[in-house]
Design a protein around this motif. Structure first.
Motif, mmCIF file in Angstrom:
data_model
loop_
_atom_site.group_PDB
_atom_site.id
_atom_site.type_symbol
_atom_site.label_atom_id
_atom_site.label_comp_id
_atom_site.label_asym_id
_atom_site.label_seq_id
_atom_site.Cartn_x
_atom_site.Cartn_y
_atom_site.Cartn_z
ATOM 1 N N TRP A 101 -75.183 -66.245 -31.718
ATOM 2 C CA TRP A 101 -76.273 -67.089 -31.946
ATOM 3 C C TRP A 101 -76.296 -68.075 -30.718
ATOM 4 O O TRP A 101 -75.387 -68.642 -30.164
ATOM 5 N N THR A 102 -77.633 -68.206 -30.199
ATOM 6 C CA THR A 102 -77.618 -69.227 -29.118
ATOM 7 C C THR A 102 -77.725 -70.522 -29.572
ATOM 8 O O THR A 102 -78.018 -70.834 -30.761
ATOM 9 N N GLN A 103 -77.579 -71.633 -28.715
ATOM 10 C CA GLN A 103 -77.805 -72.937 -29.301
ATOM 11 C C GLN A 103 -79.014 -73.303 -29.754
ATOM 12 O O GLN A 103 -79.260 -74.089 -30.610
ATOM 13 N N ALA A 104 -80.218 -72.720 -29.137
ATOM 14 C CA ALA A 104 -81.707 -73.094 -29.558
ATOM 15 C C ALA A 104 -81.740 -72.480 -31.000
ATOM 16 O O ALA A 104 -82.315 -73.161 -31.856
ATOM 17 N N GLU A 105 -81.311 -71.223 -31.229
ATOM 18 C CA GLU A 105 -81.421 -70.431 -32.720
ATOM 19 C C GLU A 105 -80.538 -71.489 -33.629
ATOM 20 O O GLU A 105 -81.215 -71.814 -34.792
ATOM 21 N N ILE A 106 -79.438 -72.127 -33.338
ATOM 22 C CA ILE A 106 -78.737 -72.908 -34.295
ATOM 23 C C ILE A 106 -79.391 -74.324 -34.570
ATOM 24 O O ILE A 106 -79.543 -74.558 -35.769
ATOM 25 N N GLU A 107 -79.945 -74.885 -33.470
ATOM 26 C CA GLU A 107 -80.830 -76.023 -33.672
ATOM 27 C C GLU A 107 -81.964 -75.725 -34.579
ATOM 28 O O GLU A 107 -82.262 -76.441 -35.414
ATOM 29 N N ALA A 108 -82.476 -74.710 -34.374
ATOM 30 C CA ALA A 108 -83.970 -74.270 -35.201
ATOM 31 C C ALA A 108 -83.291 -74.123 -36.829
ATOM 32 O O ALA A 108 -83.983 -74.604 -37.564
ATOM 33 N N VAL A 109 -82.115 -73.555 -36.997
ATOM 34 C CA VAL A 109 -81.972 -73.436 -38.507
ATOM 35 C C VAL A 109 -81.444 -74.771 -38.929
ATOM 36 O O VAL A 109 -81.706 -75.085 -40.170
ATOM 37 N N GLU A 110 -80.822 -75.618 -38.424
ATOM 38 C CA GLU A 110 -80.309 -76.735 -38.685
ATOM 39 C C GLU A 110 -81.409 -77.794 -38.962
ATOM 40 O O GLU A 110 -81.343 -78.682 -40.063
ATOM 41 N N SER A 111 -82.382 -77.527 -38.105
ATOM 42 C CA SER A 111 -83.594 -78.676 -38.403
ATOM 43 C C SER A 111 -84.753 -78.085 -39.258
ATOM 44 O O SER A 111 -85.660 -78.670 -39.387
ATOM 45 N N GLY A 112 -84.281 -76.976 -39.895
ATOM 46 C CA GLY A 112 -85.409 -76.066 -40.517
ATOM 47 C C GLY A 112 -86.674 -75.816 -40.044
ATOM 48 O O GLY A 112 -87.776 -75.608 -40.471
ATOM 49 N N GLY A 113 -86.665 -75.513 -38.574
ATOM 50 C CA GLY A 113 -87.489 -75.048 -37.803
ATOM 51 C C GLY A 113 -88.369 -76.255 -36.989
ATOM 52 O O GLY A 113 -89.083 -75.947 -36.258
ATOM 53 N N ALA A 114 -88.131 -77.310 -37.414
ATOM 54 C CA ALA A 114 -89.019 -78.554 -36.803
ATOM 55 C C ALA A 114 -88.574 -78.681 -35.382
ATOM 56 O O ALA A 114 -89.559 -79.307 -34.642
ATOM 57 N N SER A 115 -87.323 -78.310 -35.046
ATOM 58 C CA SER A 115 -86.983 -78.550 -33.536
ATOM 59 C C SER A 115 -87.774 -77.551 -32.672
ATOM 60 O O SER A 115 -87.981 -77.739 -31.424
ATOM 61 N N THR A 116 -88.384 -76.406 -32.986
ATOM 62 C CA THR A 116 -89.149 -75.559 -32.253
ATOM 63 C C THR A 116 -90.461 -76.089 -31.882
ATOM 64 O O THR A 116 -91.059 -75.737 -30.859
#
Length: 118
Positions: A101-116
């Motif tokens: 997993w990349t750090q961007a994918e982890i952020e997207a999962v943890e934020s529910g997609g809002a970080s994208t």
């Protein structure tokens, strides 16, 4: 007037039974062989059936190791996957293994997609 009462008065069952209900006077309860049975014969007794029966291995083990876990794994023989079979995904070729997993994918999962979208 209740609407449900009007609806229920018009209802007719879709299934129709022919004739009057009748319980048969004689029913044959003698054991018989299943039509798909390979042997076409009944066993003599339940004990003789148990001697030949197998569920997850022979049922008639007469030694002290007849219970599950009675023998150590080293006595059971080698455990190897057959040709073309693998026990774990890490044994597969590189193209079929799990991707990191990349750090961007982890952020997207943890934020529910809002970080994208931020």
């Amino acid at each position: 007037m209740n609407a449900t009462r009007v609806l229920l008065q018009q209802r007719q069952p879709m299934i129709r039974f022919l004739g009057k209900r009748a319980i048969p006077s004689q029913v044959d309860h003698t054991p018989h062989v299943h039509p798909a049975s390979p042997s076409q014969s009944l066993p003599d007794s339940f004990a003789s059936y148990r001697k030949k029966a197998q569920q997850h291995g022979p049922l008639n083990q007469s030694s002290q190791y007849s219970t599950i876990g009675g023998r150590p794994g080293s006595q059971l023989g080698p455990v190897e996957a057959g040709k073309g079979l693998h026990f774990d995904r890490s044994e597969l070729p590189q193209r079929f293994q799990r991707l990191a997993w990349t750090q961007a994918e982890i952020e997207a999962v943890e934020s529910g997609g809002a970080s994208t979208y931020a």
